[in-house]
Design an enzyme around this catalytic site. Structure first.
Site, mmCIF file in Angstrom:
data_model
loop_
_atom_site.group_PDB
_atom_site.id
_atom_site.type_symbol
_atom_site.label_atom_id
_atom_site.label_comp_id
_atom_site.label_asym_id
_atom_site.label_seq_id
_atom_site.Cartn_x
_atom_site.Cartn_y
_atom_site.Cartn_z
ATOM 1 N N GLY A 130 0.811 -1.194 0.000
ATOM 2 C CA GLY A 130 0.000 0.000 0.000
ATOM 3 C C GLY A 130 0.850 1.252 0.000
ATOM 4 C CB ILE A 131 -0.015 4.789 -0.001
ATOM 5 C CG1 ILE A 131 0.778 6.039 -0.357
ATOM 6 C CG2 ILE A 131 -1.059 5.081 1.056
ATOM 7 C CD1 ILE A 131 1.562 5.903 -1.628
ATOM 8 C CD GLU A 176 -7.032 -2.373 -0.460
ATOM 9 O OE1 GLU A 176 -8.014 -2.848 0.094
ATOM 10 O OE2 GLU A 176 -6.400 -1.402 -0.008
#
Length: 408
Positions: free
Chosen positions: A201-202, A224
């Protein structure tokens, strides 16, 4: 799909039912100009956006509805939080939360299709649900939106009307990880084998994991979202060039947006596919990396709430954690600092004070070490977490609390 002007929208919206539900692209792809025009035309409505950023309409008459709270809704007095795994939000649109209007942010048409670009996520399901009940689908067509393939491609016939807006896409440049994140990243990267599939993810920790993977080979991406860090791993030859990079949304710098534009290696899929635990479990050596606000000695994690107030939501954490644990050779990591610098408290606690977001990962990772928690007795789990993940200055206190809880 007919082209209209922003000032034509009141006429288009004249037949929308009172207090309609408006679903709009989320994250950094919200069509702000189109949304502002819709906001002027509707006296009251429910605005459903995932991870809404600042700049969305915020006034009396607008209910902020979401299953993942972003900065644009976090302090809203009119927040309607709908708890749900991200993989199940598309199902909500077909049942409990039917949309009347869907607002998209797309590329210009190409061969009879537009692309949702950097934000696919739950939007295909929202479009299908709106069309099924005679709702309205509007698009902000932006020449700066990258054209991506997969579920991002949408036939123009599914869009009722479009306005052309030339606007820059928001950027996220990341930055150098701090020392704690760098150490956490090193702990995790050492356990990622060649040929693994990554969910990244971030944030500082995922960014810190990637530098340790440049010498791996045959890595795959099923996630995602991803950001610019993946470009550096790919440039180092660590990714399997024959496998597509699968994601549901992304954001980063203009370099990333140029790289994904018409890139056949990038496959953008709808959320109910990227986040399907069964499909995740089919990925070889799936490595899932998620963060948490707090973990306890039972291996439970709170990644959603602060002082009983919703901060974000389940997101895809539960989807990927379960999927990774069922993957052959899979691992699910929960990563966080052992000490919260602002609150000046330990993030490892005896027992969660907030509702749990998830539990039973493969390991909990802090800058102090990696605590294995799966496959151990509850007493062994507690000892691992205390000795390897907790901050040294709270370990004695945690041992005392563990005895009180019957864990030691």
């Amino acid at each position: 799909m007919r082209e209209v002007r922003l000032e034509d929208l009141p006429t288009l919206l004249a037949d929308v039912p009172p207090d309609p539900r408006v679903v709009a692209s989320g994250n950094v792809a919200t069509p702000l100009e189109l949304l502002a025009a819709v906001d002027k035309a509707l006296p009251a409505y429910r605005l459903n956006v995932l991870n809404a950023q600042r700049g969305i309409p915020d006034r009396d008459g607008v209910v902020h509805e979401t299953s993942f709270v972003g900065a644009g809704m976090r302090r809203s007095a009119r927040l309607a939080y709908v708890p749900s795994r991200l993989s199940l939000v598309p199902t909500l649109f077909g049942r409990a939360l039917p949309p009347d209007v869907v607002l998209l942010h797309t590329s210009p048409p190409r061969d009879g299709k537009v692309s949702l670009g950097i934000e696919v996520n739950v939007l295909p399901a929202a479009v299908e649900a709106a069309r099924a009940r005679g709702g309205l689908v509007l698009a902000q067509v932006n020449p700066r939106m990258p054209y991506t393939s997969g579920d991002a491609e949408l036939p123009v016939e599914l869009v009722d009307a479009a306005v052309e807006v030339d606007a820059p896409l928001p950027e996220h440049g990341g930055g150098e990880p701090d020392d704690a994140s760098r150490v956490i990243g090193e702990h995790i990267s050492r356990l990622v084998p060649d040929g693994a599939t990554l969910q990244l993810g971030i944030g500082a920790v995922p960014d810190a994991v990637l530098p340790g993977l440049v010498h791996r080979r045959g890595l795959r991406v099923w996630t995602e979202m991803f950001s610019d860090g993946v470009l550096h791993v790919d440039a180092a030859g660590a990714l399997d060039a024959d496998e597509p990079l699968v994601a549901s949304f992304l954001f980063g710098t203009p370099e990333l947006y140029r790289w994904v534009d018409r890139n056949p290696r990038v496959r953008m899929l709808r959320t109910e596919r990227t986040n399907d635990p069964g499909l995740i479990a089919d990925r070889p050596s799936m490595v899932s990396i998620n963060s948490a606000l707090q973990v306890d000695l039972f291996g439970q994690a709170n990644a959603s709430r602060l002082q009983a107030r919703i901060y974000s939501g389940f997101g895809g954490q539960t989807d990927f954690l379960v999927g990774a644990l069922h993957s052959p050779g899979g691992q699910a990591f929960l990563a966080l600092r052992s000490w919260h610098p602002r609150a000046d408290v330990s993030t490892v606690v005896p027992l969660l004070e907030e509702p749990a977001t998830s539990f039973q990962p493969s390991a909990i990772v802090t800058e102090n070490g990696l605590a294995r928690v799966w496959g151990l007795t509850q007493s062994e789990q507690a000892r691992e977490i205390i000795d390897r993940a907790a901050h040294p200055k709270v370990r004695d206190e945690l041992v005392e609390e563990a005895h009180f809880l019957g864990l030691l």
